[in-house]
Scaffold this motif. Structure first.
Motif, PDB file in Angstrom:
ATOM      1  N   ALA A 178      33.596  28.633 100.231  1.00 11.40           N
ATOM      2  CA  ALA A 178      33.525  28.054 101.580  1.00 11.40           C
ATOM      3  C   ALA A 178      34.892  27.515 102.016  1.00 11.40           C
ATOM      4  O   ALA A 178      35.310  27.711 103.162  1.00 11.40           O
ATOM      5  N   GLU A 179      35.606  26.857 101.120  1.00 10.49           N
ATOM      6  CA  GLU A 179      36.931  26.331 101.451  1.00 10.49           C
ATOM      7  C   GLU A 179      37.912  27.474 101.710  1.00 10.49           C
ATOM      8  O   GLU A 179      38.719  27.409 102.634  1.00 10.49           O
ATOM      9  N   LYS A 201      37.133  30.428 102.815  1.00 14.12           N
ATOM     10  CA  LYS A 201      36.761  31.014 104.109  1.00 14.12           C
ATOM     11  C   LYS A 201      37.306  30.174 105.262  1.00 14.12           C
ATOM     12  O   LYS A 201      37.846  30.710 106.232  1.00 14.12           O
ATOM     13  N   SER A 232      35.041  21.793  95.929  1.00 14.29           N
ATOM     14  CA  SER A 232      35.936  22.945  95.772  1.00 14.29           C
ATOM     15  C   SER A 232      37.071  22.649  94.797  1.00 14.29           C
ATOM     16  O   SER A 232      37.890  23.522  94.527  1.00 14.29           O
ATOM     17  N   ASP A 254      30.472  28.172  95.109  1.00 18.34           N
ATOM     18  CA  ASP A 254      30.123  28.236  96.540  1.00 18.34           C
ATOM     19  C   ASP A 254      31.072  27.386  97.381  1.00 18.34           C
ATOM     20  O   ASP A 254      31.458  27.770  98.480  1.00 18.34           O
ATOM     21  N   ALA A 255      31.447  26.212  96.865  1.00 17.05           N
ATOM     22  CA  ALA A 255      32.357  25.325  97.600  1.00 17.05           C
ATOM     23  C   ALA A 255      33.762  25.918  97.648  1.00 17.05           C
ATOM     24  O   ALA A 255      34.454  25.814  98.667  1.00 17.05           O
ATOM     25  N   ASP A 315      33.247  36.009 107.202  1.00 18.76           N
ATOM     26  CA  ASP A 315      31.859  35.541 107.117  1.00 18.76           C
ATOM     27  C   ASP A 315      31.039  36.387 106.154  1.00 18.76           C
ATOM     28  O   ASP A 315      30.162  35.863 105.455  1.00 18.76           O
TER      29      ASP A 315
END
Length: 187
Positions: A78-79, A81, A21, A74-75, A176
């Motif tokens: 995700a971080e 989120k 990230s 994507d990372a 999500d």
């Protein structure tokens, strides 16, 4: 040799690089095939970390490339989120402890107040005498004439807690489902 789409592209292969990230630095060394079968030592250096170097004979190694690895989308998502869910939980916990209204007064609902109220209700249900008064959040005493008064305060706290959790579940579901950083932030 080059980095493309979070892969190290060589003349013969494409090697997946970590999905981070944050930006990192990729160091690639040519090394003896006895040390690494593909003849490459790849080190991904995160900011603030020391650079890894091959543990073979330095005379048989050569640095072939140093290049920046950009953050992987994507990372990063995700971080974001994970951070948003932590914020949602903190918001929920703070909401659970806000004063509540019952019996025409405002009552503390912090953890200590909830514990004291639960103890008083449990003891009264077991037949112990009721406390003579219960103090509201403005430090004014209310005479306690029956367990129903304590249960009304407890019920208001329970309703507030349930509402706070329901809101957090809804917000987490939005996190999500988010596919962009903007959607995460809006949740």
């Amino acid at each position: 040799m080059r980095i493309e789409n979070h892969q190290l592209i060589t003349d013969t292969t494409a090697i997946d690089l970590p999905r981070l990230s944050i930006p990192a630095t990729v160091h690639v060394w040519t090394v003896p095939t006895e040390y690494r079968s593909d003849g490459l030592f790849i080190a991904v250096q995160r900011p603030g970390e020391p650079e890894e170097v091959p543990a073979c004979d330095p005379a048989q190694c050569a640095k072939a490339m140093t290049e920046t690895l950009p953050p992987h989308p994507d990372a990063v998502l995700a971080e974001a989120k994970a951070a948003k869910k932590r914020q949602i939980e903190a918001d929920r916990d703070a909401q659970c402890e806000q004063p509540v209204s019952a019996l025409g007064r405002a009552w503390d609902a912090d953890k200590r107040s909830q514990e004291l109220l639960a103890t008083a209700v449990t003891l009264a249900q077991a037949g112990a005498p009721l406390p003579p008064v219960w103090r509201d959040c403005h430090n004014n005493d209310m005479p306690v004439t029956g367990i129903a008064e304590l249960l009304a305060i407890s019920g208001a706290i329970a309703a507030q807690t349930q509402a706070a959790y329901a809101t957090s579940w809804m917000r987490k579901a939005a996190v999500d489902a988010a596919t962009t950083l903007e959607e995460v932030e809006a949740a």
